[in-house]
Structure formats: C-alpha cells, structure tokens
Design a protein around this motif. Structure first.
Motif, PDB file in Angstrom:
ATOM      1  N   GLU A  44       8.265   4.813  -4.337  1.00  0.00           N
ATOM      2  CA  GLU A  44       9.034   5.559  -5.324  1.00  0.00           C
ATOM      3  C   GLU A  44      10.264   6.150  -4.646  1.00  0.00           C
ATOM      4  O   GLU A  44      10.143   6.839  -3.634  1.00  0.00           O
TER       5      GLU A  44
ATOM      6  N   THR B 159       6.746  -5.488  -0.817  1.00  0.00           N
ATOM      7  CA  THR B 159       6.034  -4.278  -0.386  1.00  0.00           C
ATOM      8  C   THR B 159       4.534  -4.501  -0.248  1.00  0.00           C
ATOM      9  O   THR B 159       3.812  -3.566   0.119  1.00  0.00           O
TER      10      THR B 159
ATOM     11  N   GLN C  31       2.096  -4.784  -2.346  1.00  0.00           N
ATOM     12  CA  GLN C  31       1.309  -3.905  -3.218  1.00  0.00           C
ATOM     13  C   GLN C  31       1.461  -2.417  -2.907  1.00  0.00           C
ATOM     14  O   GLN C  31       0.871  -1.576  -3.587  1.00  0.00           O
ATOM     15  N   ASP C  32       2.215  -2.052  -1.874  1.00  0.00           N
ATOM     16  CA  ASP C  32       2.457  -0.627  -1.625  1.00  0.00           C
ATOM     17  C   ASP C  32       3.288  -0.050  -2.764  1.00  0.00           C
ATOM     18  O   ASP C  32       4.223  -0.688  -3.247  1.00  0.00           O
ATOM     19  N   THR C  33       2.948   1.146  -3.181  1.00  0.00           N
ATOM     20  CA  THR C  33       3.744   1.827  -4.196  1.00  0.00           C
ATOM     21  C   THR C  33       4.891   2.553  -3.513  1.00  0.00           C
ATOM     22  O   THR C  33       4.677   3.373  -2.621  1.00  0.00           O
TER      23      THR C  33
ATOM     24  N   TYR D 188       5.940   2.313   6.170  1.00  0.00           N
ATOM     25  CA  TYR D 188       5.502   1.085   5.509  1.00  0.00           C
ATOM     26  C   TYR D 188       5.647  -0.097   6.456  1.00  0.00           C
ATOM     27  O   TYR D 188       6.454  -0.075   7.397  1.00  0.00           O
TER      28      TYR D 188
ATOM     29  N   LYS E 173      11.711  -5.120  -8.905  1.00  0.00           N
ATOM     30  CA  LYS E 173      10.427  -5.502  -8.323  1.00  0.00           C
ATOM     31  C   LYS E 173      10.461  -5.473  -6.809  1.00  0.00           C
ATOM     32  O   LYS E 173       9.488  -5.064  -6.154  1.00  0.00           O
TER      33      LYS E 173
END
Length: 356
Positions: free
Chosen positions: A31, A25, A27-29, A4, A62
């Motif tokens: 997990e 981030t 908008q990067d997901t 990332y 967030k």
C-alpha cells in the motif's frame, strides 16, 4: 519501514537513457500513495548500494513500478538502465515519502504539475491516480527533446482524452514541433506565469507539485512565490537537493558519547535469531551520528546521506540533537522523535537513540 523481496515482471525501455521496471510482489500486499518512493538495494561491481526511486505506477496498478534515468556518474542508475532486464530478484524497502497527492486536494483544487526530466515519475503516479478533478490538471514538462521525454505517448493519450493539459519545454531543440504545445529552449518566469494565468482560474487556490533538477525546481518555486502562491500550496520532491554547508554544531573540541540501541540478526543452523544490542558510541566534533555509528561497524540502512531518502531514520529517546537538513520526515514524525542519522549531531552527553 517494511522490507520486501520482489521479482521482475517486465522492463520497458522508455527512452535511450531511461527504463521502467515493473515488479511482481508475489502476493505481498503493498500500500502506497501517489508520489511516494521505495529504496532498492543492489550489489554493483562488488559494492553494496541503496538508492531511492519514486513509484511511477499508481496504487491501483497490478504491478508497482519505478522509472530510472541514467545519471552521469550514477553508479546505481547506470547499472539499472543497463542491467535491469538481467535482474530477477530485488530487495525493496517501501513505501516512503511525504510528497503525496491527498484526496481533499484532488476534489477541491485545480492542480499544476511542474516537472523536469525523470522528475516526471512521482507526478506520473499522481496523474494516473486522478479519477475526478475540478478541471484537467496542467503539466509543464521540461526535457531535452521529444525523444528524451519519458512517458511521452502515455501523456499524449491523457491529453487526447482531456485528462490533462501539457506544455513542453525542449531545451536542446532549435525548431518548433507542430501539433505540440511547446517552446524551443528553457522555461522562463514570464512563460510559466503566462501559462498558469492562461489555464488556471484561481491560481492562489490551486496546488502545485514540483519535481526535477534542482535549478529548474528553484525556477518553478521562485515563479510561484512571485505569483504570491501560498507556501502551503507548493509541494516539492527533491531527488538531489541543494545542501547547505555542513553546520558544525559542536562548539568545543570534546567528543560526545551517545547510547545506541539496535538489533542484530544471526543465523544458527539456518534459523534466524535476532538480538537487541546496546553500545556506547564516541562521536567526534563535526561528525554526524551516521558517520559515528558506521565507524563502529553497526549496520545502518543509508542511501543519499543528504537527508532525502529517509533510509537512516532512528528514534531519539533522550538528549538534544541538531538535525541540519530534512527532506524526508514529516513534521509529525519529527514531533514523535524520528531523526535522520546522516543529518543529526549530538548537542550533549545524554543522547540515546534506537535504530529500529
């Protein structure tokens, strides 16, 4: 391992020697599970470095975050504590790690967290992730003083809301603190046993999560073993594990040759082009695969070189290797063929590996 490019959202000074860095981030997901960690790459005084830091945020937060504490002689930690506010962009590899709080444990078991210093970071991620538990978890937390206690106010708020029970050990304090469950000095086996006995109803069925300085972790583990806690209920995360003397697994003076497949990225007219490459690498007696591969100018992500961070993993396709230490890969990953190059030594001439 996914890479990332994150930016700085906020930096908070937790103590005089510790900061929490919150990332945007973009908008990067992302997990991850409570207790996992990420790898950060930085150029420090002209030297490229990569280090591992546990998430101190909960997955539902967030902005993911890490908490970094200054370490004597630590190139990266000192740099980040002093300069994090001036860094706008970050190179991140995440998520990594098997030190996680599983859902069935949360629902069915009493929880005990045993921390020291910055070892509170992954445990804090776990604590913030708890919604429903059998009873409020117990935290034993050793720091030098109240002023050096990371997340002090957040933990006190959790205790006030009956989400947590805390007992502190202040190792450099010579007086008792009113209104705080604490001792002046270090935890001892009798004290730890007494606290677990006082607060945990079924100690042999509870799950114990340990993170902190090596000597303190050893004390916690020895105490739990003395209480006859099942090994399956003891979970540890070593920031800096005790490494046994290097085992020389090559019994003769002959070098080994291994086949290494890897990928190289080049740019032509600003266009990224990736090529698969294969090289035959000499490995000298007593030389790890990482040392041998790096000596041939093949770029391999690596950080701790102690089997902790998991950065230098590869896939073993053929041959036999000996992996001396492993604090990063799960049993399932090892069964699937993953190895840590910094801890692996070839045992025959038919070894071939793939660096993803």
């Amino acid at each position: 391992m996914k890479k990332y490019k994150w930016t700085t959202h906020q930096v908070i000074q937790e103590t005089k020697d510790a900061v929490t860095i919150f990332f945007s981030t973009d908008q990067d997901t992302i997990e991850y599970q409570p207790g996992q960690y990420l790898n950060i790459s930085c150029i420090v005084n002209g030297e490229p470095l990569q280090r591992s830091y546990s998430f101190s945020s909960a997955p539902a937060d967030k902005f993911p975050s890490i908490t970094v504490k200054r370490v004597a002689g630590g190139k990266m930690s000192n740099y980040l504590v002093d300069n994090a506010k001036n860094i706008s962009e970050w190179d991140i590899d995440a998520p990594i790690g098997n030190f996680i709080l599983k859902k069935h444990i949360i629902l069915d078991s009493e929880l005990v967290f045993l921390a020291g210093g910055s070892g509170i970071s992954p445990l804090f991620s776990m604590l913030k992730s708890l919604i429903k538990t059998a009873c409020p978890p117990l935290l034993l937390y050793s720091t030098s003083s109240p002023e050096d206690t990371i997340f002090k106010f957040q933990l006190e708020e959790m205790e006030k809301n009956k989400q947590l029970r805390i007992f502190h050990s202040f190792t450099r304090l010579n007086k008792e603190i009113k209104g705080i469950n604490s001792i002046s000095g270090r935890f001892s086996q009798p004290i730890i046993k007494s606290l677990i006995g006082q607060y945990i109803k079924q100690k042999n069925k509870a799950h114990y999560f340990i993170c902190g300085p090596v000597e303190l972790m050893q004390l916690y583990r020895e105490t739990l073993r003395a209480l006859q806690i099942p090994e399956s209920n003891i979970h540890t995360e070593y920031f800096d594990p005790v490494i046994t003397d290097k085992i020389i697994v090559i019994e003769n003076e002959e070098h080994r040759e291994i086949l290494v497949s890897y990928f190289e990225t080049h740019y032509r007219d600003n266009e990224e082009q990736t090529y698969e490459c294969t090289s035959l690498i000499d490995v000298q007696p007593g030389q790890s695969l990482l040392e041998a591969i790096s000596a041939h100018a093949i770029q391999v992500p690596s950080s701790c070189k102690k089997g902790t961070c998991g950065s230098c993993w590869a896939i073993q396709e053929n041959g036999q290797i000996k992996m001396v230490n492993n604090y990063a890969l799960s049993d399932e990953e090892v069964t699937e063929g993953k190895i840590l190059l910094c801890q692996s030594y070839p045992l025959d001439q038919s070894v071939s590996i793939v660096i993803a």
